[in-house]
Scaffold this active site. Sequence first.
Site, PDB file in Angstrom:
ATOM      1  N   LYS A  22       0.841  -1.212   0.000  1.00  0.00           N
ATOM      2  CA  LYS A  22       0.000   0.000   0.000  1.00  0.00           C
ATOM      3  C   LYS A  22       0.870   1.254   0.000  1.00  0.00           C
ATOM      4  CE  LYS A  22      -1.848   1.699   3.971  1.00  0.00           C
ATOM      5  NZ  LYS A  22      -1.665   3.138   4.199  1.00  0.00           N
ATOM      6  N   ASN A  23       1.845   1.298   0.897  1.00  0.00           N
ATOM      7  CA  ASN A  23       2.593   2.553   1.080  1.00  0.00           C
ATOM      8  C   ASN A  23       3.656   2.784   0.021  1.00  0.00           C
ATOM      9  OD1 ASN A  23       0.953   3.036   3.189  1.00  0.00           O
ATOM     10  ND2 ASN A  23       2.450   2.607   4.799  1.00  0.00           N
ATOM     11  N   ARG A  92      -6.287  10.951   3.857  1.00  0.00           N
ATOM     12  CA  ARG A  92      -5.409  12.103   4.038  1.00  0.00           C
ATOM     13  C   ARG A  92      -4.135  11.965   3.231  1.00  0.00           C
ATOM     14  NH1 ARG A  92      -1.335  11.703   6.313  1.00  0.00           N
ATOM     15  NH2 ARG A  92      -1.105  13.922   6.747  1.00  0.00           N
ATOM     16  N   CYS A 116      -6.176  12.288  11.909  1.00  0.00           N
ATOM     17  CA  CYS A 116      -6.973  11.047  11.949  1.00  0.00           C
ATOM     18  C   CYS A 116      -6.814  10.469  13.348  1.00  0.00           C
ATOM     19  CB  CYS A 116      -6.470  10.085  10.875  1.00  0.00           C
ATOM     20  SG  CYS A 116      -4.829   9.482  11.216  1.00  0.00           S
ATOM     21  N   ARG A 121      -1.186  14.827  12.376  1.00  0.00           N
ATOM     22  CA  ARG A 121      -0.598  14.608  11.040  1.00  0.00           C
ATOM     23  C   ARG A 121      -0.515  15.903  10.232  1.00  0.00           C
ATOM     24  NH1 ARG A 121      -2.265   8.760   9.028  1.00  0.00           N
ATOM     25  NH2 ARG A 121      -0.206   8.936   8.078  1.00  0.00           N
ATOM     26  N   PRO A 122       0.210  16.901  10.746  1.00  0.00           N
ATOM     27  CA  PRO A 122       0.379  18.164  10.019  1.00  0.00           C
ATOM     28  C   PRO A 122       1.165  17.977   8.722  1.00  0.00           C
ATOM     29  CG  PRO A 122       1.871  18.043  11.886  1.00  0.00           C
ATOM     30  CD  PRO A 122       0.968  16.840  11.992  1.00  0.00           C
ATOM     31  N   ILE A 123       1.122  18.980   7.860  1.00  0.00           N
ATOM     32  CA  ILE A 123       1.867  18.888   6.592  1.00  0.00           C
ATOM     33  C   ILE A 123       2.804  20.093   6.423  1.00  0.00           C
ATOM     34  CG2 ILE A 123       0.122  17.482   5.412  1.00  0.00           C
ATOM     35  CD1 ILE A 123      -0.806  20.100   4.023  1.00  0.00           C
ATOM     36  N   ASP A 124       3.226  20.680   7.527  1.00  0.00           N
ATOM     37  CA  ASP A 124       4.086  21.877   7.449  1.00  0.00           C
ATOM     38  C   ASP A 124       5.394  21.607   6.709  1.00  0.00           C
ATOM     39  OD1 ASP A 124       4.323  20.225   9.745  1.00  0.00           O
ATOM     40  OD2 ASP A 124       5.674  21.664  10.688  1.00  0.00           O
ATOM     41  N   ASP A 305       4.072   1.337  12.301  1.00  0.00           N
ATOM     42  CA  ASP A 305       2.932   0.605  11.725  1.00  0.00           C
ATOM     43  C   ASP A 305       2.842  -0.828  12.213  1.00  0.00           C
ATOM     44  OD1 ASP A 305       2.948   2.166   8.422  1.00  0.00           O
ATOM     45  OD2 ASP A 305       2.390   2.870  10.409  1.00  0.00           O
ATOM     46  N   ILE A 327       6.337   8.092  17.179  1.00  0.00           N
ATOM     47  CA  ILE A 327       5.956   8.738  15.915  1.00  0.00           C
ATOM     48  C   ILE A 327       4.567   9.362  15.960  1.00  0.00           C
ATOM     49  CG2 ILE A 327       5.760   8.428  13.409  1.00  0.00           C
ATOM     50  CD1 ILE A 327       8.563   7.798  14.365  1.00  0.00           C
ATOM     51  N   ARG A 397      -8.782  -0.924   4.285  1.00  0.00           N
ATOM     52  CA  ARG A 397      -8.046   0.179   3.663  1.00  0.00           C
ATOM     53  C   ARG A 397      -6.647  -0.280   3.260  1.00  0.00           C
ATOM     54  NH1 ARG A 397      -8.643   6.059   6.110  1.00  0.00           N
ATOM     55  NH2 ARG A 397      -7.154   6.246   4.391  1.00  0.00           N
TER      56      ARG A 397
HETATM   57  C1  EPZ Z   1       3.568   7.412   6.249  1.00  0.00           C
HETATM   58  O1  EPZ Z   1       2.722   8.387   6.812  1.00  0.00           O
HETATM   59  C2  EPZ Z   1       2.741   6.137   6.151  1.00  0.00           C
HETATM   60  N1  EPZ Z   1       1.596   6.353   5.258  1.00  0.00           N
HETATM   61  C3  EPZ Z   1       2.250   5.742   7.550  1.00  0.00           C
HETATM   62  O2  EPZ Z   1       1.561   4.496   7.417  1.00  0.00           O
HETATM   63  C4  EPZ Z   1       3.461   5.526   8.443  1.00  0.00           C
HETATM   64  O3  EPZ Z   1       3.019   5.247   9.754  1.00  0.00           O
HETATM   65  C5  EPZ Z   1       4.333   6.790   8.455  1.00  0.00           C
HETATM   66  O4  EPZ Z   1       4.694   7.143   7.108  1.00  0.00           O
HETATM   67  C6  EPZ Z   1       5.608   6.604   9.257  1.00  0.00           C
HETATM   68  O5  EPZ Z   1       6.330   5.536   8.741  1.00  0.00           O
HETATM   69  C7  EPZ Z   1       1.764   6.217   3.925  1.00  0.00           C
HETATM   70  O6  EPZ Z   1       2.858   5.970   3.446  1.00  0.00           O
HETATM   71  C8  EPZ Z   1       0.547   6.408   3.071  1.00  0.00           C
HETATM   72  P1  EPZ Z   1       5.374  10.933   8.341  1.00  0.00           P
HETATM   73  P2  EPZ Z   1       3.193   9.934   6.814  1.00  0.00           P
HETATM   74  O7  EPZ Z   1       5.227  12.169   7.510  1.00  0.00           O
HETATM   75  O8  EPZ Z   1       3.952  10.234   5.579  1.00  0.00           O
HETATM   76  C9  EPZ Z   1       5.179  14.385  11.650  1.00  0.00           C
HETATM   77  C10 EPZ Z   1      -0.238   3.011   7.626  1.00  0.00           C
HETATM   78  O9  EPZ Z   1      -0.675   2.448   8.648  1.00  0.00           O
HETATM   79  N2  EPZ Z   1       5.057  15.338  10.532  1.00  0.00           N
HETATM   80  O10 EPZ Z   1       6.662  10.170   8.272  1.00  0.00           O
HETATM   81  O11 EPZ Z   1       2.018  10.782   7.127  1.00  0.00           O
HETATM   82  C11 EPZ Z   1       3.916  13.549  11.829  1.00  0.00           C
HETATM   83  O12 EPZ Z   1       2.984  14.242  12.639  1.00  0.00           O
HETATM   84  C12 EPZ Z   1       0.143   4.470   7.693  1.00  0.00           C
HETATM   85  O13 EPZ Z   1      -0.039   2.455   6.533  1.00  0.00           O
HETATM   86  C13 EPZ Z   1       5.046  16.699  10.791  1.00  0.00           C
HETATM   87  O14 EPZ Z   1       5.132  17.132  11.944  1.00  0.00           O
HETATM   88  O15 EPZ Z   1       4.186   9.932   8.066  1.00  0.00           O
HETATM   89  C14 EPZ Z   1       4.439  12.314  12.524  1.00  0.00           C
HETATM   90  O16 EPZ Z   1       4.552  12.571  13.919  1.00  0.00           O
HETATM   91  C15 EPZ Z   1      -0.195   5.088   9.041  1.00  0.00           C
HETATM   92  N3  EPZ Z   1       4.920  17.573   9.751  1.00  0.00           N
HETATM   93  C16 EPZ Z   1       5.849  12.151  11.944  1.00  0.00           C
HETATM   94  O17 EPZ Z   1       6.186  13.416  11.345  1.00  0.00           O
HETATM   95  C17 EPZ Z   1       4.835  17.143   8.440  1.00  0.00           C
HETATM   96  O18 EPZ Z   1       4.753  17.989   7.522  1.00  0.00           O
HETATM   97  C18 EPZ Z   1       5.974  11.060  10.896  1.00  0.00           C
HETATM   98  O19 EPZ Z   1       5.060  11.352   9.874  1.00  0.00           O
HETATM   99  C19 EPZ Z   1       4.829  15.740   8.192  1.00  0.00           C
HETATM  100  C20 EPZ Z   1       4.962  14.861   9.252  1.00  0.00           C
END
Ligand code: EPZ
Length: 417
Positions: A22-23, A92, A116, A121-124, A305, A327, A397
């Site tokens: 999926k990822n 998202r 969620c 899950r911010p996107i900054d 995960d 995380i 999902r």
């Molecule tokens: C990806 O999510 C995966 N999703 C998640 O899998 C996985 O848990 C995660 O990476 C960590 O490995 C997909 O690939 C679709 P991150 P992502 O950005 O990209 C913070 C599943 O179960 N952060 O690495 O959203 C965030 O809040 C899903 O398959 C910011 O602060 O994860 C978190 O604490 C769940 N600002 C940390 O970074 C940002 O702009 C890691 O998030 C982006 C992230």
Amino acid sequence: MAFIEINGGKQLSGEVNIQGSKNAVLPILAATVLINGIIKLNHCPKILDVFHMIKILEAIGCNASWEKHTLIIDTTKLNTSTVPEEYVRLMRSSIIMMGALLGRTHSVTITYPGGCTIGARPIDFHLSAFQDMNVSLEEEDGLIKCTTTGIVGNEISLKFPSVGATENIILAAVLATGKTSIINAAKEPEITELCKFLNTAGAEITGAGTEKIEINGVEYLHPIEYTACSDRIVAGTYLAAVAGAGGEAVLTGIGAGSLQMVVTLLREMGCNIISGEEYIIISSLGRLKPISLIRTMPYPGFPTDMQSQIMSVLMTATGTSRIIEEIFEGRYQNVKEQIKFGADIQIEGRTAVINGVSNLTGCEVFASELRGGAALVIAGLMARGKTTLHNPYFIERGYEDICRDLRKLGADIKLVT
Ligand code: EPZ
């Protein structure tokens, strides 16, 4: 409403082939937008998140069709760069469309994705990276409007090795002018897979899987056929199911390379695991040992995960285990459901303390997110008697058919619609 019914307390035994990742596939589907043509993606899992991604691609003018597990995407009639709000709400991770649409059309309009169950899950990181690449942002009533006169490569340092931010920067950089370097990049196997896909289509990316990734912008990418890797978290989930319920299993279509930390911990708990290029064999006899401390970390550390799934296995270990979830701040929502089986778990901030009990009893539980739902399936397989698991949608999902796969391992489990 559908629910999953499990009669647990029995050892597992059998063989199962692991679905596509999926990822890995979600960012690859976004990446198809950067290619003006027809792309064939083999070993694509038929899961809800892929169906959502297909809806987004169709909404922007692409065409998608299935041939068995091959997804064929035609992006030649792409006609808009606005991602429909309903799909961002549903999934998202559709935020991954931003980099690709900016690369292809030099604009994107998308709703701010909410958080969620597992976190805000911010996107900054994503947005500040785009701004460093000559993209201007406007945010008004929940909408993000991005435009650029042309993406310009830059050096981007990530405060945290975010998977999504790393992917979005790569997608924006492949057709940019000049070179982009990502410092403190995510090293997950799904990043490597995305870069392999893009390089096959003519991109120039080096350093995938390391903390520094470099992308030299190219003029265009050409259509390709590509086979996606298998899903390491689905494989890890089934390894945990056998570890917890006992028995043995052969997983095919995947090696242990991307699951090293999970395999190391399961061996420490007392499982026997051997693996080759395309298989993993696990056997688990008798009660497992506890693990003094598991800390979820970015790859190659223990994956967040897999946190809920390993917690289920530790519920009947012969002692006390501790997990620290580094995380996602909301990843312990599921614990209240795991306790219904008779588990002894205390949450202290980011730390979960699990005191192993000798057995679990089947019960009625409710999934509220993907991996937590999978962890409840594992607990149901471990528990004596019947478990009814509501909201199987969350599991669908990411798992093509968890009941089909676990029945191949001898589980007494079915989806009741
Ligand atoms: C990806 O999510 C995966 N999703 C998640 O899998 C996985 O848990 C995660 O990476 C960590 O490995 C997909 O690939 C679709 P991150 P992502 O950005 O990209 C913070 C599943 O179960 N952060 O690495 O959203 C965030 O809040 C899903 O398959 C910011 O602060 O994860 C978190 O604490 C769940 N600002 C940390 O970074 C940002 O702009 C890691 O998030 C982006 C992230």
